[in-house]
Design an enzyme around this catalytic site. Sequence first.
Site, short mmCIF file in Angstrom:
data_model
loop_
_atom_site.label_atom_id
_atom_site.label_comp_id
_atom_site.label_asym_id
_atom_site.label_seq_id
_atom_site.Cartn_x
_atom_site.Cartn_y
_atom_site.Cartn_z
N LYS A 21 0.73 -1.33 0.07
CA LYS A 21 -0.14 0.10 -0.19
C LYS A 21 0.96 1.21 0.02
O LYS A 21 0.51 2.09 -0.81
CB LYS A 21 -0.99 -0.20 1.35
CG LYS A 21 -1.83 1.10 1.29
CD LYS A 21 -2.97 0.73 2.31
CE LYS A 21 -2.77 0.76 3.86
NZ LYS A 21 -2.80 2.25 4.30
N ARG A 26 2.81 5.89 -3.25
CA ARG A 26 3.85 6.71 -3.73
C ARG A 26 4.21 6.72 -5.20
O ARG A 26 4.30 7.57 -5.88
CB ARG A 26 5.26 6.32 -2.85
CG ARG A 26 5.46 6.67 -1.44
CD ARG A 26 6.17 5.88 -0.62
NE ARG A 26 6.48 6.23 0.59
CZ ARG A 26 5.63 6.35 1.51
NH1 ARG A 26 4.43 5.57 1.52
NH2 ARG A 26 5.86 6.69 2.88
N GLN A 169 5.25 9.40 6.89
CA GLN A 169 4.27 10.08 6.19
C GLN A 169 4.84 11.70 6.23
O GLN A 169 4.86 12.40 5.15
CB GLN A 169 3.10 10.05 6.76
CG GLN A 169 2.31 8.58 6.78
CD GLN A 169 1.13 8.65 7.30
OE1 GLN A 169 0.52 9.54 8.20
NE2 GLN A 169 0.38 7.38 7.01
N ASP A 336 2.37 -0.92 12.08
CA ASP A 336 1.33 -1.44 11.47
C ASP A 336 0.96 -2.83 11.80
O ASP A 336 -0.20 -3.26 11.90
CB ASP A 336 0.93 -1.14 10.29
CG ASP A 336 0.81 0.24 9.73
OD1 ASP A 336 0.45 1.06 10.54
OD2 ASP A 336 1.15 0.58 8.42
N ARG A 367 -5.62 2.39 18.10
CA ARG A 367 -5.57 0.88 17.97
C ARG A 367 -4.83 0.43 19.49
O ARG A 367 -4.74 -0.81 19.53
CB ARG A 367 -4.21 0.64 16.99
CG ARG A 367 -5.05 0.63 15.51
CD ARG A 367 -3.99 -0.08 14.47
NE ARG A 367 -4.54 0.15 13.18
CZ ARG A 367 -3.95 0.35 12.18
NH1 ARG A 367 -2.81 0.55 12.18
NH2 ARG A 367 -4.73 0.53 11.04
C1 S3P Z 1 2.82 4.96 6.21
C2 S3P Z 1 3.41 5.30 7.42
C3 S3P Z 1 2.98 4.93 8.79
C4 S3P Z 1 2.10 3.68 8.69
C5 S3P Z 1 1.16 4.04 7.76
C6 S3P Z 1 1.93 4.15 6.17
C7 S3P Z 1 3.43 5.39 4.89
O1 S3P Z 1 2.53 6.19 9.39
O2 S3P Z 1 1.60 3.47 9.92
O3 S3P Z 1 0.21 2.78 7.58
O4 S3P Z 1 3.06 4.78 3.80
O5 S3P Z 1 4.42 6.29 4.76
P1 S3P Z 1 3.38 7.08 10.11
O6 S3P Z 1 4.37 7.71 9.19
O7 S3P Z 1 2.24 8.08 10.74
O8 S3P Z 1 4.12 6.39 11.13
#
Ligand code: S3P
Length: 450
Positions: A21, A26, A169, A336, A367
């Site tokens: 995902k 990206r 993120q 996750d 969670r």
């Molecule tokens: C993700 C980063 C994680 C993860 C999310 C997907 C990403 O979040 O929990 O499911 O694709 O960059 P955080 O960056 O907030 O830790």
Amino acid sequence: MNPRFDPVHGLSGAVTPPADKSISHRAALVGAMCDEPVTVRNFLNAADTRSTLDVVLALGAGVDEREGELVIRGVGLQGAFEPTDGTLDVGNAGTLMRILPGWLAGQPSGRWTLDGDESIRRRPVARVVEPLRSMGAQVEADDDRLPPLTVRGRRLQGIGHTLQVASAQVKTCLIFAGMLASGQTRVTEPTPSRDHTERMLARARAPVERDGLTVRVAATDELELDEVVVPGDPSSAAFLVAAACVVPGSRIVVNDVGLNWTRNGFLRIAERMGAVIVGELEDPPPAWDGGREASATARTGLVPSLDTEPAGELDVCAAPLEATTVVAEEVPLAIDELPLVALLGCFAEGETVVQGAAELRVKETDRIAGVVEGLRGLGADIEATEDGFAVRGSGGLRGGSFDARGDHRLAMLGAVAGLASREGVEVQGMEAVEISYPGFEDDLRGLLEG
Ligand code: S3P
């Protein structure tokens, strides 16, 4: 009627998890930033990543689907369109909500409002609003904290920013903005988080460099990406791996799963607990000690400039489990999958503790509450802490009813718990799996037939 997951005597056979995902989000966005078409193989077909494709279309990119491949015809780094009503619907996709503003904030003009479902409106965005504003961005959020988030395209300048919490993120958002800002942008993480953005942009010939825990990015006019091949999602695969760890007599093979070291923290934790997992996991750089001993300064040699995403097979066997403690620095590498550490803890000898994981409270749901209340309802001896949970292995789980609370990962947790329970589990809200793993129930039930 809610699906039931009844006790089974062992999982067997081979399974291929859905596409990653994070990498799919990206690929769609970086593809949209390119001038030349980008082919994406094995793009994830699930609700979250369909939201990203819809947004990319609304921003003016073309998306052609041909025999399981996508071709993204981008608008270029500075060419995002402003849709007629200016609104972009991110659905349930927290990643899209947080990474896209970095790109939009540096557009020469335009105004966009990003909004989504009810869960999205509870996800904090101050973590991107604040650093983007210090780059000169014009960004507004509800009370400066929550979506909807409105971005206007402006000239940006580079900054040095240290993240309070390791977050791929936020890092990605600032890297995107950094490619459009004058000067250099530096993003420093307290500990490593997933690095898919850095790897993809290195392949796209972007001026992105890594030095220890800092990513440096400079302005660029153009990205060139030949194609992206998306590996299987280690977070989705983890639910199948965990099922094979807790259902006695199991032995399964998981094909084509991403083995990037910034994503395989759960596999290392499960191995430490006694699970038998054979696969060519990518090794962390030598300077990374798993967060157990050295100080951050000792790790400044971290992270070579990788630009590929390793993938391969995992062979997993059930085995007796022992408790473990997951420390804060391991958390981003297994973020996750931490609900599954709680599940393994129910079947392990001793007390399993997860620390430093307060971020779990601001995921698709809280969670920590969802895992603790959900598993306790199935007979687990588990309690919440401020930043994680502690679970005492009590020889397994009784079973009962489990509420997914609209969260895809909780739905899959309830299902896996059912297979390993004494009386079975009914999962309320199983449809949440559409977010990341629409074929989950079929794949899981396929392993029951061997
Ligand atoms: C993700 C980063 C994680 C993860 C999310 C997907 C990403 O979040 O929990 O499911 O694709 O960059 P955080 O960056 O907030 O830790």
